[in-house]
Write an enzyme that holds these catalytic residues in place. Sequence first.
Site, PDB file in Angstrom:
ATOM      1  N   HIS A 351       0.764  -1.263   0.016  1.00 24.79           N
ATOM      2  CA  HIS A 351       0.047  -0.003   0.084  1.00 24.79           C
ATOM      3  C   HIS A 351       0.828   1.522   0.186  1.00 24.79           C
ATOM      4  CE1 HIS A 351      -4.118  -1.480   0.510  1.00 24.79           C
ATOM      5  NE2 HIS A 351      -3.654  -2.429   1.233  1.00 24.79           N
ATOM      6  N   LYS A 530      -8.856  13.429   4.867  1.00 21.43           N
ATOM      7  CA  LYS A 530      -7.763  12.180   4.607  1.00 21.43           C
ATOM      8  C   LYS A 530      -6.929  12.272   6.104  1.00 21.43           C
ATOM      9  CE  LYS A 530      -6.629  12.474  -0.357  1.00 21.43           C
ATOM     10  NZ  LYS A 530      -6.765  10.805  -0.512  1.00 21.43           N
ATOM     11  N   ARG A 531      -6.454  11.149   6.133  1.00 20.08           N
ATOM     12  CA  ARG A 531      -5.448  10.936   7.136  1.00 20.08           C
ATOM     13  C   ARG A 531      -4.147  12.216   7.196  1.00 20.08           C
ATOM     14  NH1 ARG A 531      -0.513   8.043   7.160  1.00 20.08           N
ATOM     15  NH2 ARG A 531      -1.077   7.113   5.176  1.00 20.08           N
ATOM     16  N   LYS A 536       0.177  13.644   1.771  1.00 22.95           N
ATOM     17  CA  LYS A 536      -1.053  14.108   1.329  1.00 22.95           C
ATOM     18  C   LYS A 536      -1.296  15.610   1.117  1.00 22.95           C
ATOM     19  CE  LYS A 536      -3.036  10.074   3.433  1.00 22.95           C
ATOM     20  NZ  LYS A 536      -3.476   9.235   2.049  1.00 22.95           N
ATOM     21  N   THR A 638      -9.069   5.827  -2.185  1.00 23.35           N
ATOM     22  CA  THR A 638     -10.509   5.477  -2.335  1.00 23.35           C
ATOM     23  C   THR A 638     -11.551   6.598  -2.260  1.00 23.35           C
ATOM     24  OG1 THR A 638     -10.666   4.217  -0.216  1.00 23.35           O
ATOM     25  CG2 THR A 638      -9.989   2.750  -1.890  1.00 23.35           C
ATOM     26  N   LYS A 642     -14.925   7.586  -4.329  1.00 23.33           N
ATOM     27  CA  LYS A 642     -16.383   7.769  -3.690  1.00 23.33           C
ATOM     28  C   LYS A 642     -16.832   9.172  -3.916  1.00 23.33           C
ATOM     29  CE  LYS A 642     -14.442   5.088   0.353  1.00 23.33           C
ATOM     30  NZ  LYS A 642     -13.778   5.019   1.416  1.00 23.33           N
TER      31      LYS A 642
END
Length: 794
Positions: A351, A530-531, A536, A638, A642
């Site tokens: 991942h 998000k985390r 990110k 993901t 969505k």
Amino acid sequence: MASTSSPNFRDALLRHLTYTMGKDPEHAQFFDWRMALSHAIRDRIVDTWVSSTRKTYQQDGKRVYYLSMEFLIGRLLEDGIVNLELVDEVKEALTSFGMDYRTILDDEPDAALGNGGLGRLAACFLDSLSTIGCPAMGYGIRYENGLFKQSFVDGRQVESPETWLQEPHPWEFERPEVLLRIGFGGEVNYENGKTLWRPSEMIEAEAFDTPICGWQGKWANTLRLWAGRAVDPFDLGLFNSGDFAAAAEHEALARTISRVLYPEDSNEAGKELRLKQEYFFSAASIRDILRRFESAHDDLRELPNKIAIQLNDTHPAIAGPELLRILHDERGFSFEEALEITHGCLNYTNHTLLPEALERWDERLMGRLLPRHLQIIDRIDDAHAKANPSRTLSARSDGQVKMGELSFIVANKVNGVSALHTDLMKQTVFKELHELHPDRIVNQTNGVTPRRWVHSCNPALSSLITESIGDEWVADLEQLRKLEGVIDDKGWLDRFMQVKQNNKQALVDYVAKSHGVVLNPNAMFDVQIKRMHEYKRQHLNILETIAHWQEIKDNPHADWVPRVKIFAGKAAQGYYFAKDIIRLINDVSKVVNADVETRDALQVIFLPNYNVSLAERLIPASDLSEQISTAGKEASGTGNMKFALNGALTVGTLDGANVEIREQVGEENFFLFGLLADEVMQRRMIHDHAQQAIDADPRLGRALAALRDGTFTPEEPGRYNHIADNLTWSDYFLVCSDFSDYWRAQREVDKAYKIKPKWSKMAALNTARSGWFSSDRTIRGYMCDIWGAESLLA
């Protein structure tokens, strides 16, 4: 319609209210109604569950075992109602008692069994495995307190336990007969020609089973979670002597292993607990898998033909050495044959390309906790070296055990989770191993379940889709392409956008009620959930927000597109830079939202305690999806899928599954910016790349100056100097280098949003063309390319 549907659901609900909860309707509270409803739904799921289990044994098909540290399943009540197609019956029954459907459903706490995309993916996979009818079982840990509950004090993240298990959990079945002893420490001896590991510490793993029902209630699989229990939980002698704390010490220590997801591991005690957790659930799962296999089969050589074990990231990597140890030490197979069987059973999903996220354990810690496994890892290395004498590649080197390399070496197949990520795996973290084993790496691009992420969380959109193309799309999401035949109809587009507007108003109402902040429902809802992590790049988002606010202040009467910037996500307890980004966003929010000159054009809010239920509110209401990671760092994502499914447009880099989303929805319906993955590596080679970017864009320099001069923290002007310094000097994740192009893309977003017919069609095309991102498609890929498993649904 599932055969489990009740002819009179009201009677079933009343029966459980009376006999399960011991209440009559006049005195029942929300909790009583929710529990009664949960048990009534559970009854119907159990019917399917029992028949699916029976058929699995009768057919003796290949079973899939999915090992994951996280299963972010969220609330299960609505899942069950929706998948059994009982929504109307349940609403009717509750209404007859004067109860509100949504109020009852919202009373259920989220199961605190995960944090981010890894766990949400695992939950989607469970749903799809059951929908497809693939016999499968998920294995994880039953965390009593989850990761943590997030709140803010003076803008800072504050962590407290998630108390989801303080009340009964109606979906699980305790299995006290499944109690497995798991050992740690001790010594390894060679006796009578056999190697024996004698642990010095033992903990029991107790099983708790949750049925996972697929669409229309045709099949149900099992999520089995392990809880830690002491072998000798209570010392009566110590208690009677007055040492009450010591009397229960063994029980407290054993329960620690299943209390918290990802314990703080910046200290040695935390590292030890995390390694214990990983071995605890992996070893219990392997023993359970073997017990189940041996109940129906005599020859363990058949194991690869009957089971497939999927390791979700490196957390369960120790499952390989554990299976090998049992086969060799306890079942008497030669090491070579045990390794061959293990290799035939195990597969590994990678991942991440982040080096720090590919787990490595100090060999002294592993040697102390798992001495036999360290020996076995050395033998795995020796066998691999013997089979590949041209290369020296090892899972153990430089005093560390490298769990990514170990997973790769013992696995039959290794998969990435998006096309770009899989290609980069071959070129970077597993380059040499890929050259040795060129057929081992395959791609399985992630997906999401349409049942929860459209049909359930966005019922108005689901109804519009079903009215337009029929209802088969819920189990065959690629049928959404049929919507392209109606998208040019203005009346249909107006209805599509009215669904979005109603979802935005619902979110406005929720935020006002829960947080006391009134958002503008007519603004663009620009969302990053998000985390919290530097790659990110939430700090890129807030930096552009600051620059945008400064431009609005310079010209407050210009024709600005109103925006509501929404953030949500948790930072790991010890990740102080990420926690300071949260605080910065909250400080910016406080200033911007109070600015009378700009607040009609710009609002900023960070919603606390992000979880599945909050995502179900945010995603249907979103206009713009922020997918802005540094290219080459996001494996897949993901959330991006969505958002697109629910009619949000993406502003993003060419990273992870953004690549495939852009291909599917059309580049004209995606706002692309930023360096490409190969350009990122080249840019880092320029020693002053950040300063060059700052010098080239006055907006960026001005926004950074606001971090330093106390614009958002007049009481402590230097609070964010370290963030500004990080971006000015090292800037490893290239925030500054991508800033100008991000600014350009955001202004393109503004231009498109002003033209409502254009934006509406772009949004609708995102929904229509995102059907490929179904986890059903992903699971069918795993079944065909990795597991060799088949559906048992007729």
